[in-house]
Design an enzyme around this catalytic site. Structure first.
Site, PDB file in Angstrom:
ATOM      1  N   ARG A 104     -18.019  -0.082  13.785  1.00 31.21           N
ATOM      2  CA  ARG A 104     -18.642   1.172  13.336  1.00 31.21           C
ATOM      3  C   ARG A 104     -18.559   1.279  11.822  1.00 31.21           C
ATOM      4  O   ARG A 104     -17.821   0.541  11.166  1.00 31.21           O
ATOM      5  CB  ARG A 104     -17.944   2.385  13.969  1.00 31.21           C
ATOM      6  CG  ARG A 104     -16.485   2.536  13.563  1.00 31.21           C
ATOM      7  CD  ARG A 104     -15.887   3.829  14.084  1.00 31.21           C
ATOM      8  NE  ARG A 104     -14.458   3.932  13.792  1.00 31.21           N
ATOM      9  CZ  ARG A 104     -13.946   4.414  12.663  1.00 31.21           C
ATOM     10  NH1 ARG A 104     -14.760   4.828  11.692  1.00 31.21           N
ATOM     11  NH2 ARG A 104     -12.632   4.483  12.483  1.00 31.21           N
ATOM     12  N   GLU A 154      -8.118  -3.629   4.984  1.00 31.53           N
ATOM     13  CA  GLU A 154      -6.866  -3.332   5.677  1.00 31.53           C
ATOM     14  C   GLU A 154      -6.950  -3.881   7.094  1.00 31.53           C
ATOM     15  O   GLU A 154      -7.814  -3.456   7.869  1.00 31.53           O
ATOM     16  CB  GLU A 154      -6.620  -1.824   5.702  1.00 31.53           C
ATOM     17  CG  GLU A 154      -6.597  -1.190   4.317  1.00 31.53           C
ATOM     18  CD  GLU A 154      -6.546   0.323   4.363  1.00 31.53           C
ATOM     19  OE1 GLU A 154      -5.446   0.892   4.258  1.00 31.53           O
ATOM     20  OE2 GLU A 154      -7.632   0.927   4.528  1.00 31.53           O
ATOM     21  N   ASN A 167      -2.914  -5.196   3.529  1.00 25.95           N
ATOM     22  CA  ASN A 167      -3.903  -4.656   2.590  1.00 25.95           C
ATOM     23  C   ASN A 167      -4.268  -5.687   1.524  1.00 25.95           C
ATOM     24  O   ASN A 167      -3.387  -6.318   0.938  1.00 25.95           O
ATOM     25  CB  ASN A 167      -3.356  -3.403   1.906  1.00 25.95           C
ATOM     26  CG  ASN A 167      -3.015  -2.306   2.905  1.00 25.95           C
ATOM     27  OD1 ASN A 167      -3.581  -2.254   3.993  1.00 25.95           O
ATOM     28  ND2 ASN A 167      -2.097  -1.434   2.535  1.00 25.95           N
ATOM     29  N   PHE A 188     -12.542  11.877   8.880  1.00 25.70           N
ATOM     30  CA  PHE A 188     -12.080  12.669  10.017  1.00 25.70           C
ATOM     31  C   PHE A 188     -11.409  13.946   9.526  1.00 25.70           C
ATOM     32  O   PHE A 188     -10.831  13.991   8.428  1.00 25.70           O
ATOM     33  CB  PHE A 188     -11.110  11.844  10.877  1.00 25.70           C
ATOM     34  CG  PHE A 188     -11.776  10.685  11.567  1.00 25.70           C
ATOM     35  CD1 PHE A 188     -12.297  10.831  12.832  1.00 25.70           C
ATOM     36  CD2 PHE A 188     -11.913   9.454  10.921  1.00 25.70           C
ATOM     37  CE1 PHE A 188     -12.939   9.766  13.458  1.00 25.70           C
ATOM     38  CE2 PHE A 188     -12.541   8.389  11.533  1.00 25.70           C
ATOM     39  CZ  PHE A 188     -13.059   8.540  12.816  1.00 25.70           C
ATOM     40  N   GLY A 234       0.829  -1.197   0.000  1.00 26.10           N
ATOM     41  CA  GLY A 234       0.000   0.000   0.000  1.00 26.10           C
ATOM     42  C   GLY A 234       0.863   1.246   0.000  1.00 26.10           C
ATOM     43  O   GLY A 234       2.041   1.206  -0.382  1.00 26.10           O
ATOM     44  N   THR A 272      -0.844  -2.136   8.285  1.00 22.13           N
ATOM     45  CA  THR A 272      -1.912  -3.067   7.950  1.00 22.13           C
ATOM     46  C   THR A 272      -1.533  -3.996   6.810  1.00 22.13           C
ATOM     47  O   THR A 272      -0.687  -3.677   5.974  1.00 22.13           O
ATOM     48  CB  THR A 272      -3.195  -2.303   7.544  1.00 22.13           C
ATOM     49  OG1 THR A 272      -2.896  -1.418   6.459  1.00 22.13           O
ATOM     50  CG2 THR A 272      -3.753  -1.513   8.711  1.00 22.13           C
TER      51      THR A 272
END
Length: 339
Positions: A284, A260, A214, A289, A201, A212
């Site tokens: 969620r 991810e 990916n 953000f 990534g 992570t």
């Protein structure tokens, strides 16, 4: 964990040892509780006859062949389907290539050429709604008559359901589209899982303190974008707790969807390996953000939430057996051109 021997092959290369087997036949996308009822009936018959128990299934899914313009959210690609079968102690899985020639095969010809001549099936088990052959003329009653004519037994398993109706792949897809992985888990009987190769990534996660693994999933994946508690199985069979995000990263690039997965307490390299990501709980939906700092703060909350979910939902025995079977079956799928 030591697993019984299992073989995955295309129908044209069927192992000789599978002649005279009990065959469970179907599309089996999802390998859910209803499909597992078919497997259980086949296993019982195989034990009675002292014969191998083998799944015969089809790739691509017939719906994808007949309606290629209508995306189908596949629940279990061949390797994952076979992993669930292996976890149930099935001897193997044969995959018939579903192409134009196969679709045009008359039901009588399928019975003669495949069930009788190629596989010498001793007993066939299907679900109540399984149809086969050109224009779906092969009904359960047709199959029973063919069994009498060709000296193989036939069992048709009744509908398996709950108070909401029959357990079906459609119900599971709908639950996953809404992020209801706990409901999907109950209908499947195992933790819904995704398979993919870890790709490089932009290393943004590493910069944020959350490196992570990916994966670019199939474009037809209908899973709800959001954050999930997850377990990651590596090709060496090791299982790692973590937190997974599936979506477009709206805080940064809003790009193509990626899965991810951040593995708790892991610091090795994962690039290039095939991984199995099992979704244990919904946390969620995907959010944008205003700053990287706000995202990092929420990622720490997500990780804490994932740890709590995972602690409350330890691996069940079937999930443990699927994870143990998957690395070996995935290698067989790649060798057979089914990955």
């Amino acid at each position: 964990m030591t697993m019984p021997s299992f073989s995955l092959a295309v129908l044209n290369d069927a192992p000789a040892a599978f002649r005279g087997a009990v065959l469970a036949i179907g599309n089996f996308d999802g390998m859910h509780e209803g499909h597992q009822a078919v497997l259980a009936a086949a296993e019982a018959e195989a034990q009675h006859l002292s014969a191998p128990c083998v799944i015969l299934t089809f790739e691509p899914h017939p719906r994808s062949f007949f309606a290629p313009a209508t995306p189908l959210f596949r629940l279990t690609p061949a390797a994952l389907k076979a992993s669930v079968a292996a976890a149930h102690g099935i001897s193997g899985m044969l995959v018939a290539r579903f192409d134009a020639a196969f679709a045009a095969t008359e039901a009588e010809e399928f019975v003669r050429a495949v069930l009788v001549e190629k596989l010498a099936a001793r007993h066939v088990v299907t679900g109540y709604d399984f149809h086969f052959g050109h224009q779906r003329r092969g009904t359960p009653d047709f199959l029973k008559r063919q069994g009498v004519l060709n000296a193989f037994g036939v069992t048709v398993v009744d509908k398996h359901g709950d108070e909401a109706g029959a357990v079906s792949s459609s119900r599971i897809r709908e639950a996953l589209r809404e992020g209801r992985v706990e409901e999907a888990r109950e209908l499947l009987g195992w933790d819904f899982s995704l398979v993919g190769r870890v790709i490089a990534g932009d290393k943004r996660g590493r910069d944020l303190g959350f490196p992570t693994a990916n994966m670019a999933l199939n474009a037809t994946c209908g899973l709800r974008h959001g954050i999930y508690a997850a377990r990651y199985t590596r090709p060496d069979g090791s299982v790692h707790d973590g937190v997974a995000s599936y979506g477009r990263r709206p805080t940064f690039d809003n790009g193509a969807p990626l899965l991810e997965t951040f593995l708790f307490g892991f610091s090795g390299e994962l690039y290039g390996e095939m991984g199995l990501v099992s979704l244990i709980g919904w946390i969620r939906g995907e959010e944008r953000f205003d700053s990287a700092e706000a995202l990092i703060s929420r990622m720490h909350e997500d990780a804490a939430a994932a740890r709590a979910i995972l602690a409350a939902r330890p691996q069940r025995d079937l999930d443990r057996r699927i994870a143990a079977a998957w690395p070996r079956v995935e290698r067989q799928a790649e060798a057979a051109g089914l990955a």
